[in-house]
Enzyme design. Structure first.
Site, PDB file in Angstrom:
ATOM      1  N   GLY A  36      26.870  58.884  -5.558  1.00  0.00           N
ATOM      2  CA  GLY A  36      27.889  57.634  -6.127  1.00  0.00           C
ATOM      3  C   GLY A  36      27.790  57.263  -7.195  1.00  0.00           C
ATOM      4  O   GLY A  36      26.483  57.919  -8.123  1.00  0.00           O
ATOM      5  N   LYS A  42      24.050  51.972  -3.968  1.00  0.00           N
ATOM      6  CA  LYS A  42      23.269  53.253  -3.597  1.00  0.00           C
ATOM      7  C   LYS A  42      21.730  52.544  -3.232  1.00  0.00           C
ATOM      8  O   LYS A  42      21.189  52.962  -2.146  1.00  0.00           O
ATOM      9  CB  LYS A  42      23.126  54.568  -5.000  1.00  0.00           C
ATOM     10  CG  LYS A  42      24.341  54.646  -5.428  1.00  0.00           C
ATOM     11  CD  LYS A  42      23.761  56.183  -5.625  1.00  0.00           C
ATOM     12  CE  LYS A  42      23.471  56.104  -7.313  1.00  0.00           C
ATOM     13  NZ  LYS A  42      24.560  55.050  -7.972  1.00  0.00           N
ATOM     14  N   GLU A 114      16.580  57.243  -7.683  1.00  0.00           N
ATOM     15  CA  GLU A 114      17.393  57.885  -8.574  1.00  0.00           C
ATOM     16  C   GLU A 114      16.294  59.158  -8.570  1.00  0.00           C
ATOM     17  O   GLU A 114      15.845  60.297  -9.181  1.00  0.00           O
ATOM     18  CB  GLU A 114      15.941  57.527  -9.889  1.00  0.00           C
ATOM     19  CG  GLU A 114      16.403  56.155  -9.734  1.00  0.00           C
ATOM     20  CD  GLU A 114      17.903  55.297 -10.527  1.00  0.00           C
ATOM     21  OE1 GLU A 114      18.476  56.654 -10.770  1.00  0.00           O
ATOM     22  OE2 GLU A 114      17.760  54.352 -10.528  1.00  0.00           O
ATOM     23  N   GLN A 116      18.387  62.106  -9.060  1.00  0.00           N
ATOM     24  CA  GLN A 116      19.141  63.284  -9.593  1.00  0.00           C
ATOM     25  C   GLN A 116      18.144  63.639 -10.797  1.00  0.00           C
ATOM     26  O   GLN A 116      17.800  64.958 -11.147  1.00  0.00           O
ATOM     27  CB  GLN A 116      19.832  63.079 -10.883  1.00  0.00           C
ATOM     28  CG  GLN A 116      19.802  61.377 -11.578  1.00  0.00           C
ATOM     29  CD  GLN A 116      19.714  59.705 -11.055  1.00  0.00           C
ATOM     30  OE1 GLN A 116      19.833  60.171  -9.476  1.00  0.00           O
ATOM     31  NE2 GLN A 116      19.695  58.779 -11.315  1.00  0.00           N
ATOM     32  N   CYS A 173      39.899  47.651 -14.581  1.00  0.00           N
ATOM     33  CA  CYS A 173      41.522  47.464 -13.914  1.00  0.00           C
ATOM     34  C   CYS A 173      40.903  47.129 -11.960  1.00  0.00           C
ATOM     35  O   CYS A 173      41.327  46.184 -11.894  1.00  0.00           O
ATOM     36  CB  CYS A 173      42.391  48.400 -13.330  1.00  0.00           C
ATOM     37  SG  CYS A 173      41.677  49.867 -12.380  1.00  0.00           S
ATOM     38  N   TYR A 198      26.590  51.800 -20.047  1.00  0.00           N
ATOM     39  CA  TYR A 198      27.124  52.696 -18.703  1.00  0.00           C
ATOM     40  C   TYR A 198      27.954  51.606 -17.984  1.00  0.00           C
ATOM     41  O   TYR A 198      27.764  49.961 -17.881  1.00  0.00           O
ATOM     42  CB  TYR A 198      26.364  53.349 -17.901  1.00  0.00           C
ATOM     43  CG  TYR A 198      25.768  54.296 -18.668  1.00  0.00           C
ATOM     44  CD1 TYR A 198      25.822  55.528 -18.356  1.00  0.00           C
ATOM     45  CD2 TYR A 198      24.181  53.976 -18.335  1.00  0.00           C
ATOM     46  CE1 TYR A 198      24.992  56.791 -19.047  1.00  0.00           C
ATOM     47  CE2 TYR A 198      23.279  55.162 -18.853  1.00  0.00           C
ATOM     48  CZ  TYR A 198      23.281  56.305 -18.753  1.00  0.00           C
ATOM     49  OH  TYR A 198      23.623  57.517 -19.654  1.00  0.00           O
TER      50      TYR A 198
HETATM   51  N1  LIG Z   1      31.321  47.386 -11.969  1.00  0.00           N
HETATM   52  C1  LIG Z   1      30.403  46.919 -10.487  1.00  0.00           C
HETATM   53  N2  LIG Z   1      31.105  47.528  -9.023  1.00  0.00           N
HETATM   54  C2  LIG Z   1      30.043  47.302  -8.313  1.00  0.00           C
HETATM   55  N3  LIG Z   1      29.224  46.179  -8.247  1.00  0.00           N
HETATM   56  C3  LIG Z   1      28.692  45.877  -9.700  1.00  0.00           C
HETATM   57  C4  LIG Z   1      29.928  46.000 -11.006  1.00  0.00           C
HETATM   58  N4  LIG Z   1      28.809  45.784 -11.430  1.00  0.00           N
HETATM   59  C5  LIG Z   1      27.138  45.262 -11.073  1.00  0.00           C
HETATM   60  N5  LIG Z   1      27.370  45.152  -9.967  1.00  0.00           N
HETATM   61  C6  LIG Z   1      26.329  44.905  -9.220  1.00  0.00           C
HETATM   62  O1  LIG Z   1      25.251  45.820  -8.410  1.00  0.00           O
HETATM   63  C7  LIG Z   1      25.358  45.780  -7.164  1.00  0.00           C
HETATM   64  C8  LIG Z   1      25.043  46.994  -6.819  1.00  0.00           C
HETATM   65  O2  LIG Z   1      23.343  47.393  -7.563  1.00  0.00           O
HETATM   66  P1  LIG Z   1      23.069  48.960  -6.861  1.00  0.00           P
HETATM   67  O3  LIG Z   1      23.004  48.894  -5.623  1.00  0.00           O
HETATM   68  O4  LIG Z   1      21.439  48.435  -8.039  1.00  0.00           O
HETATM   69  O5  LIG Z   1      23.550  50.218  -7.040  1.00  0.00           O
HETATM   70  P2  LIG Z   1      23.650  51.377  -7.972  1.00  0.00           P
HETATM   71  O6  LIG Z   1      22.027  51.545  -7.123  1.00  0.00           O
HETATM   72  O7  LIG Z   1      24.827  52.235  -7.106  1.00  0.00           O
HETATM   73  O8  LIG Z   1      23.517  51.451  -8.649  1.00  0.00           O
HETATM   74  C9  LIG Z   1      26.480  45.180  -6.499  1.00  0.00           C
HETATM   75  O9  LIG Z   1      25.646  44.591  -5.550  1.00  0.00           O
HETATM   76  C10 LIG Z   1      26.965  44.267  -7.391  1.00  0.00           C
HETATM   77  O10 LIG Z   1      26.547  42.564  -7.550  1.00  0.00           O
HETATM   78  C1  LIG Z   2      25.338  58.172 -15.760  1.00  0.00           C
HETATM   79  C2  LIG Z   2      23.915  58.694 -16.234  1.00  0.00           C
HETATM   80  C3  LIG Z   2      23.187  57.841 -15.750  1.00  0.00           C
HETATM   81  N1  LIG Z   2      21.707  58.204 -16.473  1.00  0.00           N
HETATM   82  C4  LIG Z   2      20.919  57.590 -15.612  1.00  0.00           C
HETATM   83  C5  LIG Z   2      21.616  55.504 -15.982  1.00  0.00           C
HETATM   84  C6  LIG Z   2      19.753  54.878 -15.094  1.00  0.00           C
HETATM   85  O1  LIG Z   2      18.829  54.965 -15.731  1.00  0.00           O
HETATM   86  C7  LIG Z   2      20.018  56.343 -14.175  1.00  0.00           C
HETATM   87  C8  LIG Z   2      21.309  56.220 -13.003  1.00  0.00           C
HETATM   88  O2  LIG Z   2      21.065  54.208 -12.150  1.00  0.00           O
HETATM   89  P1  LIG Z   2      21.951  53.796 -10.714  1.00  0.00           P
HETATM   90  O3  LIG Z   2      20.204  53.258 -10.517  1.00  0.00           O
HETATM   91  O4  LIG Z   2      22.435  54.696 -10.858  1.00  0.00           O
HETATM   92  O5  LIG Z   2      22.705  52.873 -11.856  1.00  0.00           O
HETATM   93  O6  LIG Z   2      20.169  56.969 -14.631  1.00  0.00           O
HETATM   94  C9  LIG Z   2      21.469  59.086 -17.596  1.00  0.00           C
HETATM   95  O7  LIG Z   2      20.607  59.881 -17.707  1.00  0.00           O
HETATM   96  N2  LIG Z   2      22.363  60.503 -17.612  1.00  0.00           N
HETATM   97  C10 LIG Z   2      23.743  60.129 -16.713  1.00  0.00           C
HETATM   98  O8  LIG Z   2      24.914  60.944 -17.368  1.00  0.00           O
END
Ligand SMILES: Nc1ncnc2c1ncn2[C@@H]1O[C@H](COP(=O)(O)OP(=O)(O)O)[C@@H](O)[C@H]1O
Ligand SMILES: Cc1cn([C@H]2C[C@H](O)[C@@H](COP(=O)(O)O)O2)c(=O)[nH]c1=O
Length: 237
Positions: A36, A42, A114, A116, A173, A198
């Site tokens: 996602g 995630k 991570e 990707q 939104c 981001y």
């Molecule tokens: N716009 C947003 N939508 C949802 N969660 C958000 C947002 N901004 C910050 N968060 C926080 O990010 C947390 C999720 O973090 P994380 O599990 O590290 O996400 P990911 O690994 O997908 O980037 C949520 O529990 C929430 O506290």
């Molecule tokens: C969209 C996008 C993201 N990245 C990088 C930015 C962050 O360091 C990670 C994603 O972290 P998360 O745990 O999912 O929040 O990826 C990037 O390098 N390039 C991109 O286009």
């Protein structure tokens, strides 16, 4: 030309792999993929899964890419601060060697965050689940900021047991967010960053997003320009 059915039957020898109690010893690993946009939860879902496996008495280990050291070098950390110790590696093929063969054999569950950033994700997951019988839980971005496929995360869907696409909240939104918008002008695919660079957005705001980000930047720049032109009033006259 015609074939009789019997001429097409190829004899296959299935090895006898049952133990004394009649249970088969074939490896039965699993692959679960969580993907996602950024901030979708995630890493949170990955940690929840790995923690619950650990509570069930299974031996777990976590790996993340050493490309991303935003919050910690030796821990997977969610955006809201939950942590789990991990191996930070440049690639997955080095894991078995670094971790040690004995330790690897004792592991039941391997978490990968991570994902990707790992080019060898497909081969690693295939071997770990199909041959070594491990449960592999993978979390990563499906798409980059231009919504192009990111690394090999989507390539492992055909070998996965389960696939979960999570969504965040659109920062503009509040609706469900499927995509990640980059707020800066940098163009390279890999650019490490968090909320400073981001934001998760819905489809409508992804499409309008570049325009909005540009407009906000202009407003901020003009505010800065004005505060530079108008000298601050002295506190004491
Ligand atoms: N716009 C947003 N939508 C949802 N969660 C958000 C947002 N901004 C910050 N968060 C926080 O990010 C947390 C999720 O973090 P994380 O599990 O590290 O996400 P990911 O690994 O997908 O980037 C949520 O529990 C929430 O506290
Ligand atoms: C969209 C996008 C993201 N990245 C990088 C930015 C962050 O360091 C990670 C994603 O972290 P998360 O745990 O999912 O929040 O990826 C990037 O390098 N390039 C991109 O286009």
């Amino acid at each position: 030309m015609s074939f009789s059915t019997s001429s097409l039957i190829i004899p296959v020898t299935v090895p006898n792999v049952t133990d004394q109690r009649g249970h088969n010893n074939l490896p039965c690993g699993e692959i679960h993929v969580i993907f996602g946009p950024m901030f979708a939860g995630k890493t949170t879902a990955l940690l929840r899964r790995v923690n619950s496996e650990s509570k069930l008495g299974r031996n777990v280990v976590m790996i993340k890419s050493n490309t991303d050291t935003r919050y910690a070098v030796d821990a997977v950390v969610t955006h809201d601060g939950t942590k789990f110790p991990c191996w930070s590696l440049p690639d997955l093929s080095s894991f078995k060697h670094r971790f040690g063969q004995d330790a690897y054999e004792k592991v039941d569950v391997i978490g990968i965050d991570e994902a990707q950033f790992f080019d060898d994700l497909y081969d690693f997951c295939c071997n770990a689940a199909d041959i070594d019988g491990k449960t592999v839980v993978v979390a990563g971005l499906d798409g980059d900021y231009l919504r192009r496929k990111f690394g090999s995360v989507l390539d492992i869907i055909p070998i996965a047991d389960t696939v979960t696409k999570l969504t965040a909240r659109c920062e503009l939104c509040g609706k469900r967010a499927f995509f990640t918008l980059r707020k800066t002008d940098e163009m390279q695919k890999e650019l490490i960053g968090g909320a400073n660079m981001y934001m998760p957005v819905c489809r409508q705001h992804y499409v309008n997003g570049k325009f909005i980000v540009g407009a906000v930047k202009k407003v901020l720049e003009s505010h800065q320009l004005q505060s530079e032109l108008v000298p601050e009033k002295p506190l004491v006259s």
